[in-house]
Design a protein around this motif. Structure first.
Motif, PDB file in Angstrom:
ATOM      1  N   MET A   1      -4.653 -44.793  50.319  1.00  0.00           N
ATOM      2  CA  MET A   1      -4.557 -44.736  51.752  1.00  0.00           C
ATOM      3  C   MET A   1      -5.618 -43.786  52.274  1.00  0.00           C
ATOM      4  N   ALA A   2      -6.105 -44.055  53.444  1.00  0.00           N
ATOM      5  CA  ALA A   2      -7.152 -43.229  54.030  1.00  0.00           C
ATOM      6  C   ALA A   2      -6.605 -41.836  54.340  1.00  0.00           C
ATOM      7  N   ALA A   3      -7.456 -40.853  54.127  1.00  0.00           N
ATOM      8  CA  ALA A   3      -7.060 -39.454  54.319  1.00  0.00           C
ATOM      9  C   ALA A   3      -6.634 -39.134  55.756  1.00  0.00           C
ATOM     10  N   PRO A   4      -7.322 -39.624  56.787  1.00  0.00           N
ATOM     11  CA  PRO A   4      -6.868 -39.285  58.144  1.00  0.00           C
ATOM     12  C   PRO A   4      -5.463 -39.809  58.459  1.00  0.00           C
ATOM     13  N   LEU A   5      -5.138 -41.008  58.002  1.00  0.00           N
ATOM     14  CA  LEU A   5      -3.809 -41.546  58.247  1.00  0.00           C
ATOM     15  C   LEU A   5      -2.754 -40.767  57.469  1.00  0.00           C
ATOM     16  N   ARG A   6      -3.076 -40.392  56.248  1.00  0.00           N
ATOM     17  CA  ARG A   6      -2.139 -39.600  55.443  1.00  0.00           C
ATOM     18  C   ARG A   6      -1.900 -38.232  56.081  1.00  0.00           C
ATOM     19  N   LEU A   7      -2.963 -37.611  56.566  1.00  0.00           N
ATOM     20  CA  LEU A   7      -2.810 -36.308  57.229  1.00  0.00           C
ATOM     21  C   LEU A   7      -2.011 -36.431  58.523  1.00  0.00           C
ATOM     22  N   ALA A   8      -2.221 -37.499  59.256  1.00  0.00           N
ATOM     23  CA  ALA A   8      -1.477 -37.694  60.504  1.00  0.00           C
ATOM     24  C   ALA A   8       0.011 -37.886  60.213  1.00  0.00           C
ATOM     25  N   ARG A   9       0.335 -38.705  59.226  1.00  0.00           N
ATOM     26  CA  ARG A   9       1.741 -38.917  58.858  1.00  0.00           C
ATOM     27  C   ARG A   9       2.366 -37.621  58.358  1.00  0.00           C
ATOM     28  N   THR A  10       1.624 -36.863  57.565  1.00  0.00           N
ATOM     29  CA  THR A  10       2.118 -35.590  57.048  1.00  0.00           C
ATOM     30  C   THR A  10       2.375 -34.613  58.180  1.00  0.00           C
ATOM     31  N   THR A  11       1.462 -34.543  59.128  1.00  0.00           N
ATOM     32  CA  THR A  11       1.608 -33.622  60.249  1.00  0.00           C
ATOM     33  C   THR A  11       2.827 -33.971  61.093  1.00  0.00           C
ATOM     34  N   VAL A  12       3.029 -35.246  61.366  1.00  0.00           N
ATOM     35  CA  VAL A  12       4.189 -35.663  62.153  1.00  0.00           C
ATOM     36  C   VAL A  12       5.479 -35.267  61.437  1.00  0.00           C
ATOM     37  N   PHE A  13       5.557 -35.531  60.139  1.00  0.00           N
ATOM     38  CA  PHE A  13       6.768 -35.193  59.392  1.00  0.00           C
ATOM     39  C   PHE A  13       7.002 -33.687  59.394  1.00  0.00           C
ATOM     40  N   ALA A  14       5.967 -32.901  59.135  1.00  0.00           N
ATOM     41  CA  ALA A  14       6.122 -31.445  59.067  1.00  0.00           C
ATOM     42  C   ALA A  14       6.521 -30.862  60.417  1.00  0.00           C
ATOM     43  N   VAL A  15       5.917 -31.348  61.492  1.00  0.00           N
ATOM     44  CA  VAL A  15       6.238 -30.828  62.821  1.00  0.00           C
ATOM     45  C   VAL A  15       7.661 -31.215  63.223  1.00  0.00           C
ATOM     46  N   VAL A  16       8.072 -32.454  62.936  1.00  0.00           N
ATOM     47  CA  VAL A  16       9.442 -32.870  63.248  1.00  0.00           C
ATOM     48  C   VAL A  16      10.442 -32.057  62.434  1.00  0.00           C
ATOM     49  N   CYS A  17      10.156 -31.840  61.168  1.00  0.00           N
ATOM     50  CA  CYS A  17      11.048 -31.057  60.316  1.00  0.00           C
ATOM     51  C   CYS A  17      11.156 -29.614  60.807  1.00  0.00           C
ATOM     52  N   LEU A  18      10.034 -29.001  61.109  1.00  0.00           N
ATOM     53  CA  LEU A  18      10.047 -27.625  61.594  1.00  0.00           C
ATOM     54  C   LEU A  18      10.714 -27.543  62.966  1.00  0.00           C
ATOM     55  N   GLY A  19      10.434 -28.480  63.833  1.00  0.00           N
ATOM     56  CA  GLY A  19      11.048 -28.477  65.156  1.00  0.00           C
ATOM     57  C   GLY A  19      12.557 -28.628  65.086  1.00  0.00           C
TER      58      GLY A  19
END
Length: 178
Positions: A1-19
């Protein structure tokens, strides 16, 4: 998978989890220090990045989100220097949560995991459809020296179809002589 899409998915998950963790902690009556939020975000990001290599289902997202919420709860509880007066107003005392907090955390984690799993499925469905559309558009344009052209310059000659069962009943009736 492309790195930008993986980073975007990771960021969304981490921010939702932290929030989710920080909001639950604040709604419980405590405060969340900025250094513990940064540390929690780093741990959530690292865990999500390891799991973001391909599409994940609800069965994978739920345990990961649960483990991260337990970690964030412990981290926020340990980093919060509470006075006895503040602890009396907090739903739980120390690291052992009460039944109400467990139910609230379980419900929030289950709903958030379901939301993330549905978003994950929608994203991957969209990506699959995009790839198929691009193949439909670009595949006819790709030709090799050995391939036959997809269309010819001259139109085909239409040949009349032969009718297998023809019943001709047009015209006047036949004269029958007896």
């Amino acid at each position: 998978m492309a790195a930008p899409l993986r980073l975007a998915r990771t960021t969304v998950f981490a921010v939702v989890c932290l929030g989710l963790g920080a909001a639950a902690h604040v709604l419980g009556g405590a405060s969340v220090p900025a250094p513990s939020m940064a540390g929690g975000l780093a741990v959530a990001f690292a865990a999500a990045y390891a799991a973001a290599g391909r599409e994940r289902s609800f069965a994978v997202i739920l345990p990961l989100l649960t483990a991260l919420q337990v970690f964030l709860h412990v981290l926020f509880s340990l980093s919060h220097a509470a006075t006895p007066h503040e602890m009396a107003g907090h739903i739980h005392s120390g690291l052992v949560p009460g039944l109400g907090m467990l139910v609230a955390h379980a419900w929030a984690v289950a709903m958030t995991a379901l939301w993330l799993a549905r978003g994950e499925a929608a994203l991957w469905s969209l990506l699959r459809r995009l790839v198929i559309r691009l193949l439909v558009i670009w595949l006819p344009l790709l030709t090799t020296p050995f391939s036959t052209p997809l269309w010819t310059a001259e139109p085909r000659v239409l040949r009349p179809a032969l009718l297998r069962h023809v019943v001709s009943r047009r015209g006047p009736p036949r004269v029958v002589t007896a």
